[in-house]
Design an enzyme around this catalytic site. Structure first.
Site, PDB file in Angstrom:
ATOM      1  N   HIS A  12       0.857  -1.196   0.000  1.00  0.00           N
ATOM      2  CA  HIS A  12       0.000   0.000   0.000  1.00  0.00           C
ATOM      3  C   HIS A  12       0.888   1.240   0.000  1.00  0.00           C
ATOM      4  O   HIS A  12       1.316   1.729   1.045  1.00  0.00           O
ATOM      5  CB  HIS A  12      -0.920  -0.005   1.223  1.00  0.00           C
ATOM      6  CG  HIS A  12      -1.984   1.052   1.181  1.00  0.00           C
ATOM      7  ND1 HIS A  12      -3.331   0.759   1.151  1.00  0.00           N
ATOM      8  CD2 HIS A  12      -1.907   2.406   1.140  1.00  0.00           C
ATOM      9  CE1 HIS A  12      -4.030   1.882   1.114  1.00  0.00           C
ATOM     10  NE2 HIS A  12      -3.173   2.900   1.104  1.00  0.00           N
ATOM     11  N   HIS A  14       1.356   5.015  -2.263  1.00  0.00           N
ATOM     12  CA  HIS A  14       0.838   5.935  -3.283  1.00  0.00           C
ATOM     13  C   HIS A  14       1.991   6.640  -3.993  1.00  0.00           C
ATOM     14  O   HIS A  14       2.860   7.227  -3.341  1.00  0.00           O
ATOM     15  CB  HIS A  14      -0.066   6.981  -2.642  1.00  0.00           C
ATOM     16  CG  HIS A  14      -1.353   6.423  -2.109  1.00  0.00           C
ATOM     17  ND1 HIS A  14      -2.523   6.423  -2.838  1.00  0.00           N
ATOM     18  CD2 HIS A  14      -1.653   5.843  -0.915  1.00  0.00           C
ATOM     19  CE1 HIS A  14      -3.492   5.872  -2.116  1.00  0.00           C
ATOM     20  NE2 HIS A  14      -2.990   5.513  -0.941  1.00  0.00           N
ATOM     21  N   ASP A  16       2.055   9.451  -5.854  1.00  0.00           N
ATOM     22  CA  ASP A  16       2.149  10.910  -5.713  1.00  0.00           C
ATOM     23  C   ASP A  16       2.462  11.351  -4.287  1.00  0.00           C
ATOM     24  O   ASP A  16       2.776  12.522  -4.060  1.00  0.00           O
ATOM     25  CB  ASP A  16       0.889  11.606  -6.240  1.00  0.00           C
ATOM     26  CG  ASP A  16      -0.399  10.997  -5.704  1.00  0.00           C
ATOM     27  OD1 ASP A  16      -0.326  10.018  -4.938  1.00  0.00           O
ATOM     28  OD2 ASP A  16      -1.489  11.493  -6.050  1.00  0.00           O
ATOM     29  N   GLY A 169      -9.454   8.072  -1.420  1.00  0.00           N
ATOM     30  CA  GLY A 169      -9.969   9.419  -1.149  1.00  0.00           C
ATOM     31  C   GLY A 169     -10.672   9.501   0.188  1.00  0.00           C
ATOM     32  O   GLY A 169     -10.802   8.509   0.904  1.00  0.00           O
ATOM     33  N   HIS A 196      -9.923   1.287  -0.052  1.00  0.00           N
ATOM     34  CA  HIS A 196      -9.660   2.047   1.172  1.00  0.00           C
ATOM     35  C   HIS A 196     -10.951   2.075   1.996  1.00  0.00           C
ATOM     36  O   HIS A 196     -11.967   2.613   1.531  1.00  0.00           O
ATOM     37  CB  HIS A 196      -9.287   3.498   0.845  1.00  0.00           C
ATOM     38  CG  HIS A 196      -7.888   3.701   0.351  1.00  0.00           C
ATOM     39  ND1 HIS A 196      -7.455   3.254  -0.866  1.00  0.00           N
ATOM     40  CD2 HIS A 196      -6.829   4.342   0.920  1.00  0.00           C
ATOM     41  CE1 HIS A 196      -6.182   3.606  -1.033  1.00  0.00           C
ATOM     42  NE2 HIS A 196      -5.776   4.264   0.039  1.00  0.00           N
ATOM     43  N   GLU A 199     -10.764   3.545   7.506  1.00  0.00           N
ATOM     44  CA  GLU A 199      -9.639   4.414   7.878  1.00  0.00           C
ATOM     45  C   GLU A 199     -10.141   5.545   8.766  1.00  0.00           C
ATOM     46  O   GLU A 199      -9.503   5.894   9.753  1.00  0.00           O
ATOM     47  CB  GLU A 199      -8.981   4.976   6.612  1.00  0.00           C
ATOM     48  CG  GLU A 199      -7.791   5.879   6.896  1.00  0.00           C
ATOM     49  CD  GLU A 199      -7.137   6.441   5.634  1.00  0.00           C
ATOM     50  OE1 GLU A 199      -6.035   6.992   5.767  1.00  0.00           O
ATOM     51  OE2 GLU A 199      -7.722   6.341   4.537  1.00  0.00           O
ATOM     52  N   ASP A 277       2.145   3.660   2.936  1.00  0.00           N
ATOM     53  CA  ASP A 277       1.112   4.591   2.484  1.00  0.00           C
ATOM     54  C   ASP A 277       1.721   5.674   1.593  1.00  0.00           C
ATOM     55  O   ASP A 277       1.507   5.685   0.398  1.00  0.00           O
ATOM     56  CB  ASP A 277       0.347   5.208   3.657  1.00  0.00           C
ATOM     57  CG  ASP A 277      -1.031   5.740   3.253  1.00  0.00           C
ATOM     58  OD1 ASP A 277      -1.477   5.448   2.125  1.00  0.00           O
ATOM     59  OD2 ASP A 277      -1.668   6.429   4.064  1.00  0.00           O
TER      60      ASP A 277
END
Length: 332
Positions: A12, A14, A16, A169, A196, A199, A277
């Site tokens: 997991h 990301h 960006d 998101g 996701h 969370e 993450d």
């Protein structure tokens, strides 16, 4: 344990949220994008503050990276560098997720965006002892008519660097009801599914993600605590939780690191994995995550082997790659 030397797996991460600050500076200068006044200020804008109030403040750190990630060259380079950074700390397998739709601002096609990310990953695989795959993300607030476009654009790359579909998101209760059409479409095309959920306090979303969206893995999922249905289905179906402990504390999902339920979950037979993450936004690495989890909760080498094996088994990788990854167990 020598945490740097340990073989590691990150499921997991990301794209960006994991860009080198110096790369941001370099690309921003090339593309005439306005930067904060000095390097320290750039780093500060990319990294979550110590007193981060919530997930929304955390997500604000993605603004500058997304401005520079609008060309083939930038996406390919950033993809390569992320896999390079991971390989240099003995991450043996890395699944990176990103939302191609966020990179169309300068006119790139979805195909070009995905191809550039995969190309950077493949270049790193050739140079380093690391394997990888990409996960196509959509954000919950995206216009729904763009979602199938992303799924269609990723399809030619399935088995060639793309493996799964993800919904990400800001999280609201009951969001899963809006997405069965899209996860079903992705499944029919051959994608694996991760979502996701759980969370931001909403444990019921985890139950819904598994039952309504056919999620095989859950991003975060920490709030199955306190929701019996969610907890039981995750345990019974052995749905893997992609836990990201440092990030969970920063976004205020968890009050402090020692409150994280990862060790408790593991003890009770839930499939847990350790992940970053966002390496830059959270100012972390896999070495840091594994070290903090093991030291905070007193996990032994045997415990880590078990978590590593969970990660291998839960990876959206080919059987051949999984066999390769199992070969590193003896190095732990």
């Amino acid at each position: 344990m020598d945490f740097l030397a340990l073989p590691k797996i990150d499921l997991h991460c990301h794209l960006d949220g994991s860009v080198r600050p110096d790369t941001i500076i370099d690309l921003a200068k090339q593309y005439n994008i306005e930067l904060p006044e000095d390097r320290d200020a750039v780093v500060q804008s990319l990294t979550v503050p110590e007193d981060c109030k919530n997930l929304d403040e955390y997500l604000a750190c993605f603004s500058l990276p997304l401005q520079v990630m609008q060309t083939e060259e930038a996406i390919e380079r950033i993809s390569f560098e992320l896999y390079e950074d991971a390989a240099l700390e003995n991450v043996k397998y890395l699944e990176v997720r990103f939302a191609p739709i966020l990179h169309v601002n300068k006119g790139l096609s979805l195909d070009t965006i995905i191809a550039s990310a995969v190309k950077g990953m493949k270049r790193a695989e050739e140079k380093y002892d690391i394997k990888g795959n990409y996960i196509m993300s959509v954000l919950r607030m995206f216009p729904k008519d763009s979602i199938k476009d992303v799924i269609d654009a990723g399809q030619p790359y399935l088995g060639k660097g793309v493996v799964a579909f993800d919904i990400a998101g800001g999280e609201k209760p009951g969001f899963c009801a809006e997405f069965p059409e899209y996860t079903q479409y992705a499944l029919e095309k051959g994608y694996r599914i991760t979502v996701h959920a759980g969370e931001q306090w909403h444990g019921q979303n985890v139950y819904d993600a598994v039952t309504m969206l056919d999620a095989e893995r859950i991003g975060h999922g920490v709030h199955i605590q306190g929701n019996e249905d969610a907890y039981n289905i995750v345990k019974e179906k052995q749905v893997a939780l992609e836990t990201c402990p440092t990030s969970n504390v920063q976004t205020k999902c968890i009050h402090q690191f020692s409150d994280h339920p990862i060790a408790e979950f593991k003890k009770d037979g839930i499939v847990v994995t350790i992940n970053t993450d966002n390496r830059t936004v959270s100012n972390t690495t896999m070495t840091n995550e594994v070290k903090r989890v093991c030291e905070t909760f007193g996990l032994t080498k045997e415990d880590y082997v078990e978590i590593y094996k969970y990660s291998v088994e839960s990876a959206f990788a080919s059987d051949e790659v999984k066999q390769h990854l199992m070969g590193f167990v003896e190095q732990i």
